[in-house]
Motif scaffolding. Sequence first.
Motif, PDB file in Angstrom:
ATOM      1  N   ASN A 135       0.837  -1.210   0.000  1.00  0.00           N
ATOM      2  CA  ASN A 135       0.000   0.000   0.000  1.00  0.00           C
ATOM      3  C   ASN A 135       0.869   1.257   0.000  1.00  0.00           C
ATOM      4  O   ASN A 135       1.638   1.497   0.945  1.00  0.00           O
ATOM      5  CB  ASN A 135      -0.908  -0.028   1.231  1.00  0.00           C
ATOM      6  CG  ASN A 135      -1.968   1.048   1.214  1.00  0.00           C
ATOM      7  OD1 ASN A 135      -1.780   2.120   0.649  1.00  0.00           O
ATOM      8  ND2 ASN A 135      -3.093   0.771   1.850  1.00  0.00           N
ATOM      9  N   LYS A 136       0.736   2.054  -1.030  1.00  0.00           N
ATOM     10  CA  LYS A 136       1.601   3.232  -1.186  1.00  0.00           C
ATOM     11  C   LYS A 136       1.378   4.258  -0.072  1.00  0.00           C
ATOM     12  O   LYS A 136       2.310   4.992   0.284  1.00  0.00           O
ATOM     13  CB  LYS A 136       1.392   3.892  -2.553  1.00  0.00           C
ATOM     14  CG  LYS A 136       1.395   2.928  -3.723  1.00  0.00           C
ATOM     15  CD  LYS A 136       2.557   1.951  -3.712  1.00  0.00           C
ATOM     16  CE  LYS A 136       2.318   0.813  -4.692  1.00  0.00           C
ATOM     17  NZ  LYS A 136       3.235  -0.322  -4.512  1.00  0.00           N
ATOM     18  N   ARG A 137       0.170   4.314   0.474  1.00  0.00           N
ATOM     19  CA  ARG A 137      -0.094   5.235   1.581  1.00  0.00           C
ATOM     20  C   ARG A 137       0.823   4.953   2.768  1.00  0.00           C
ATOM     21  O   ARG A 137       1.154   5.854   3.533  1.00  0.00           O
ATOM     22  CB  ARG A 137      -1.542   5.100   2.050  1.00  0.00           C
ATOM     23  CG  ARG A 137      -2.620   5.436   1.051  1.00  0.00           C
ATOM     24  CD  ARG A 137      -3.980   5.111   1.647  1.00  0.00           C
ATOM     25  NE  ARG A 137      -5.100   5.388   0.767  1.00  0.00           N
ATOM     26  CZ  ARG A 137      -5.549   4.552  -0.151  1.00  0.00           C
ATOM     27  NH1 ARG A 137      -4.961   3.376  -0.309  1.00  0.00           N
ATOM     28  NH2 ARG A 137      -6.574   4.876  -0.909  1.00  0.00           N
ATOM     29  N   GLN A 138       1.181   3.687   2.928  1.00  0.00           N
ATOM     30  CA  GLN A 138       1.913   3.263   4.124  1.00  0.00           C
ATOM     31  C   GLN A 138       3.415   3.093   3.906  1.00  0.00           C
ATOM     32  O   GLN A 138       4.104   2.601   4.793  1.00  0.00           O
ATOM     33  CB  GLN A 138       1.322   1.947   4.638  1.00  0.00           C
ATOM     34  CG  GLN A 138      -0.117   2.076   5.127  1.00  0.00           C
ATOM     35  CD  GLN A 138      -0.656   0.738   5.602  1.00  0.00           C
ATOM     36  OE1 GLN A 138      -1.477   0.104   4.948  1.00  0.00           O
ATOM     37  NE2 GLN A 138      -0.189   0.297   6.753  1.00  0.00           N
ATOM     38  N   TYR A 139       3.935   3.520   2.772  1.00  0.00           N
ATOM     39  CA  TYR A 139       5.371   3.362   2.527  1.00  0.00           C
ATOM     40  C   TYR A 139       6.242   3.952   3.644  1.00  0.00           C
ATOM     41  O   TYR A 139       7.216   3.322   4.068  1.00  0.00           O
ATOM     42  CB  TYR A 139       5.743   3.961   1.167  1.00  0.00           C
ATOM     43  CG  TYR A 139       5.780   2.963   0.034  1.00  0.00           C
ATOM     44  CD1 TYR A 139       4.845   1.929  -0.041  1.00  0.00           C
ATOM     45  CD2 TYR A 139       6.727   3.036  -0.981  1.00  0.00           C
ATOM     46  CE1 TYR A 139       4.863   1.013  -1.085  1.00  0.00           C
ATOM     47  CE2 TYR A 139       6.752   2.131  -2.024  1.00  0.00           C
ATOM     48  CZ  TYR A 139       5.827   1.118  -2.072  1.00  0.00           C
ATOM     49  OH  TYR A 139       5.859   0.207  -3.106  1.00  0.00           O
ATOM     50  N   PRO A 140       5.942   5.150   4.152  1.00  0.00           N
ATOM     51  CA  PRO A 140       6.765   5.657   5.261  1.00  0.00           C
ATOM     52  C   PRO A 140       6.713   4.746   6.487  1.00  0.00           C
ATOM     53  O   PRO A 140       7.738   4.527   7.155  1.00  0.00           O
ATOM     54  CB  PRO A 140       6.149   7.029   5.560  1.00  0.00           C
ATOM     55  CG  PRO A 140       5.494   7.437   4.278  1.00  0.00           C
ATOM     56  CD  PRO A 140       4.953   6.161   3.703  1.00  0.00           C
ATOM     57  N   GLN A 180       0.794  11.128  -1.758  1.00  0.00           N
ATOM     58  CA  GLN A 180       1.340  11.696  -0.519  1.00  0.00           C
ATOM     59  C   GLN A 180       2.261  10.691   0.172  1.00  0.00           C
ATOM     60  O   GLN A 180       3.333  11.056   0.670  1.00  0.00           O
ATOM     61  CB  GLN A 180       0.198  12.071   0.420  1.00  0.00           C
ATOM     62  CG  GLN A 180      -0.644  13.244  -0.051  1.00  0.00           C
ATOM     63  CD  GLN A 180      -1.774  13.547   0.906  1.00  0.00           C
ATOM     64  OE1 GLN A 180      -1.652  13.386   2.115  1.00  0.00           O
ATOM     65  NE2 GLN A 180      -2.908  13.979   0.369  1.00  0.00           N
ATOM     66  N   GLY A 181       1.847   9.416   0.205  1.00  0.00           N
ATOM     67  CA  GLY A 181       2.674   8.395   0.840  1.00  0.00           C
ATOM     68  C   GLY A 181       4.008   8.213   0.144  1.00  0.00           C
ATOM     69  O   GLY A 181       5.053   8.120   0.794  1.00  0.00           O
ATOM     70  N   ILE A 182       3.983   8.168  -1.194  1.00  0.00           N
ATOM     71  CA  ILE A 182       5.223   8.008  -1.949  1.00  0.00           C
ATOM     72  C   ILE A 182       6.137   9.216  -1.756  1.00  0.00           C
ATOM     73  O   ILE A 182       7.355   9.079  -1.565  1.00  0.00           O
ATOM     74  CB  ILE A 182       4.913   7.806  -3.450  1.00  0.00           C
ATOM     75  CG1 ILE A 182       4.220   6.458  -3.685  1.00  0.00           C
ATOM     76  CG2 ILE A 182       6.188   7.896  -4.280  1.00  0.00           C
ATOM     77  CD1 ILE A 182       5.063   5.247  -3.405  1.00  0.00           C
TER      78      ILE A 182
END
Length: 212
Positions: A135-140, A180-182
């Motif tokens: 999930n790109k939102r959760q990359y951080p 935003q996540g990326i």
Amino acid sequence: MTEELEQYIERHIDAEPEHLYKLERDTHLKLLYPRMCSGHVQGRLLKMLVRMMRPKRVLELGTYSGYSAQCLAEGLLDADAHVHTIEIDDELEDFLREHFAQSPWGNRITLHIGDAEQLLPTIGEQFDLVFIDANKRQYPDYYTLVMPHVKPGGFIIADNTLWDGKVVDLKGKKMDAQTQGILRFNDMVASDPRVEKVIVPLRDGLTIIYKK
């Protein structure tokens, strides 16, 4: 990257193994969002990177149809090397287990179904290589989660870090949560003194991160 150029590349690299060709076809026929499948070119690159890095323990976040997991496992050189892959969508489990059972590399892959934050501590391993493609939102959050589990001298590879060019095409547009996540992830990695990093503009962007 034009379609013609991509076809040229595919003709001049190692052929896609038959079982992966079948898997990619099944992905397009049976699953939603088949574009998420790593595919021929990226799959051969992942195998080559594993060959070069020679990891004993590999972690993947985001199995999807299992294409990349099989490529990671295919590249393993040591008899005791292994891939752990985590997929949160339990509806994919039967599809994944069926294809892993048919794969010549399936015995080198352990599938975990559930949330990575809960599952990772239970695996009890330190990893030489982590591949992030979830999930790109959760990359951080994933970056923060896996860093303590990566050995010094190990690598993190993150997919989709150019996100269809949205990382620079922001003027006058409302930014979606994935973008935003990326962006946060890319900024975190760029400013992290613990790592060396490079972005490879392959497909949707591939960031290779070395932990000092």
